[in-house]
Enzyme design. Structure first.
Site, PDB file in Angstrom:
ATOM      1  CG  ASP A 150      -2.164   0.998   1.148  1.00 15.43           C
ATOM      2  OD1 ASP A 150      -1.999   1.926   0.254  1.00 15.43           O
ATOM      3  OD2 ASP A 150      -2.855   1.013   2.023  1.00 15.43           O
TER       4      ASP A 150
ATOM      5  CG  ASP B   3      -4.080   4.318  -3.994  1.00 17.61           C
ATOM      6  OD1 ASP B   3      -3.143   4.079  -3.194  1.00 17.61           O
ATOM      7  OD2 ASP B   3      -5.368   3.926  -3.916  1.00 17.61           O
TER       8      ASP B   3
END
Length: 444
Positions: free
Chosen positions: A108, A317
């Site tokens: 992440d 992202d």
């Protein structure tokens, strides 16, 4: 367990270092597991679950960012269905402790703290691997409240009890993670492994929500407790294979993260990584405009800019499948798509998508031609997205735009992982540069 240990393979000489005291070259490369690898879901089901997870993730990130910026926003727990964390991102199995205990961590780049569920806290969420047990590790150590890591760490809540640095992160949508800060040895690889000692991490649990069998999160954001910052890793790269194909994707750190060493399908382009003056959660890039095919859309560059108060801007992202655009940009793109795609707008709604078209009976999206979506960046660089990077087929005979409007006015636009598929991207953290090149990722 043998399967997870196999995933730890690494072509590198063994080295053991103390992350807090030694400088070294972390040249690491491995394959990331796909969020739906090994599942029995159909391609349509994968898109629907991924879209739901994407909306939930953006809601969590926006809620977290809103707290940092001092803005409450419009997102509440009732707005978004809780989605498994593992539906949102690729994963890597690492060894934690001495001897190493395998843990499946979700990669992440929008999170800082690396954490795993820990027997110390009796986690609620189910996972595939045996629970990490610090009592079986000779290298586990709790970090005191006076430690630099505890002092610098920013969480939703932080407290000190019996000289233990306790934390809680609220990601919105009733998803909370809590734990205690500690240090531990992390091992990448098994036959030729790299062991990194004294890495700060969270020995914790997901208090609510789900991570769908994963053990925790590996944070790669610019923030102080991320793996990137703690190890002073100068750069890293990844190349996501097409999402619907469920293949593994390469991830590289250090010297291995060099786009010029790999075959690309187009030129390597480089732009700046911007610094948000208020927070360090994301990697921001200078998006200034959009085109659909050769038509430049009437989107003011100012609407895409990162504001002095830390609002707006555009981030890259790793866990969001849907692109998010601020209202002026989304409205212009939607208008252009409606003018360009010669299909009837679907008369049925599909959860999580804001624009869908009805495909002719027996015809799949593969047969539909669309012009590419072009993302224009400051300095002239241009990321060209083919149809499959901004359209999805969540149901038979239905083709949906994989771009939605941001959930709040202060939230950044988002370039998600599907927009990056078959794109080798590199984060040159040391020089604050972001590079990308179209690439056949399954051939790296």
């Amino acid at each position: 367990m043998a399967r997870h240990l196999h995933l730890l393979r690494l072509l590198c000489l063994a080295v053991v270092v103390t992350a807090a005291r030694a400088m070294f070259h972390f040249n690491f490369g491995n394959d990331l597991g796909h969020p739906f690898g090994g599942s029995s879901y159909t391609r349509h089901e994968i898109w629907r679950r991924a879209a739901l997870a994407s909306k939930a993730r953006v809601a969590r990130q926006t809620a977290r960012l809103g707290k940092v910026l001092g803005k409450s926003g419009d997102i509440s727990a009732a707005d978004v269905t809780i989605s498994p964390y593992a539906d949102q991102g690729h994963w890597l199995t690492v060894g934690i402790g001495t001897p190493p205990q395998p843990s499946k961590l979700i990669i992440d780049i929008g999170s800082g703290l690396t954490w795993t569920q820990c027997k110390l806290l009796s986690p609620m969420a189910r996972q595939l691997e045996p629970l990490y047990d610090p009592g079986k590790s000779s290298s586990f150590s709790l970090l005191p409240c006076s430690s630099k890591q505890c002092q610098e760490a920013v969480f939703t809540n932080k407290s000190c009890t019996n000289n233990k640095c306790l934390y809680e992160n609220d990601y919105g949508s009733n998803v909370k993670a809590s734990g205690v800060l500690a240090s531990e040895t992390f091992t990448f690889g098994v036959h030729r492994n790299v062991s990194l000692s004294a890495l700060a991490f969270g020995c914790g649990k997901l208090s609510s929500g789900s991570i769908a069998g994963a053990s925790g999160i590996m944070g790669l954001s610019p923030s102080p407790l991320s793996l990137i910052t703690q190890l002073s890793i100068p750069r890293f790269s990844y190349c996501f294979t097409p999402f619907a194909e469920r293949k593994t994707s390469p991830l590289m750190f250090g010297a291995k993260a060099d786009l010029s060493k790999y075959k690309t399908a187009g030129p390597i382009q480089t732009i700046s990584i911007l610094r948000n003056p208020v927070e360090d959660i994301y990697y921001y890039v200078p998006l200034v405009g959009l085109s659909l095919g050769t038509k430049r859309l009437d989107v003011p560059a100012a609407s895409l800019a990162l504001k002095p108060d830390g609002t707006g801007g555009t981030v890259v992202d790793s866990g969001t499948t849907m692109a998010n655009l601020v209202e002026p940009a989304f409205k212009e793109l939607k208008k252009a798509v409606l003018e360009t795609v010669k299909l009837p707008v679907a008369n049925r709604t599909v959860e999580e998508y804001q624009l869908c078209f009805a495909l002719p009976r027996g015809v799949s999206m593969d047969k539909v031609q669309t012009p590419p979506l072009r993302l224009h960046f400051d300095g002239g660089a241009e990321m060209v997205l083919p149809r499959d990077n901004f359209f999805q087929e969540p149901s038979p005979e239905l083709m949906c735009l994989a771009v939605v409007q941001t959930p709040d006015s202060f939230a950044p636009s988002v370039i998600g992982n599907v927009q990056q598929q078959n794109m080798h991207v590199l984060y040159d953290v040391g020089n604050r540069k972001f590079s990308f090149a179209p690439t056949q990722c399954d051939q790296l």
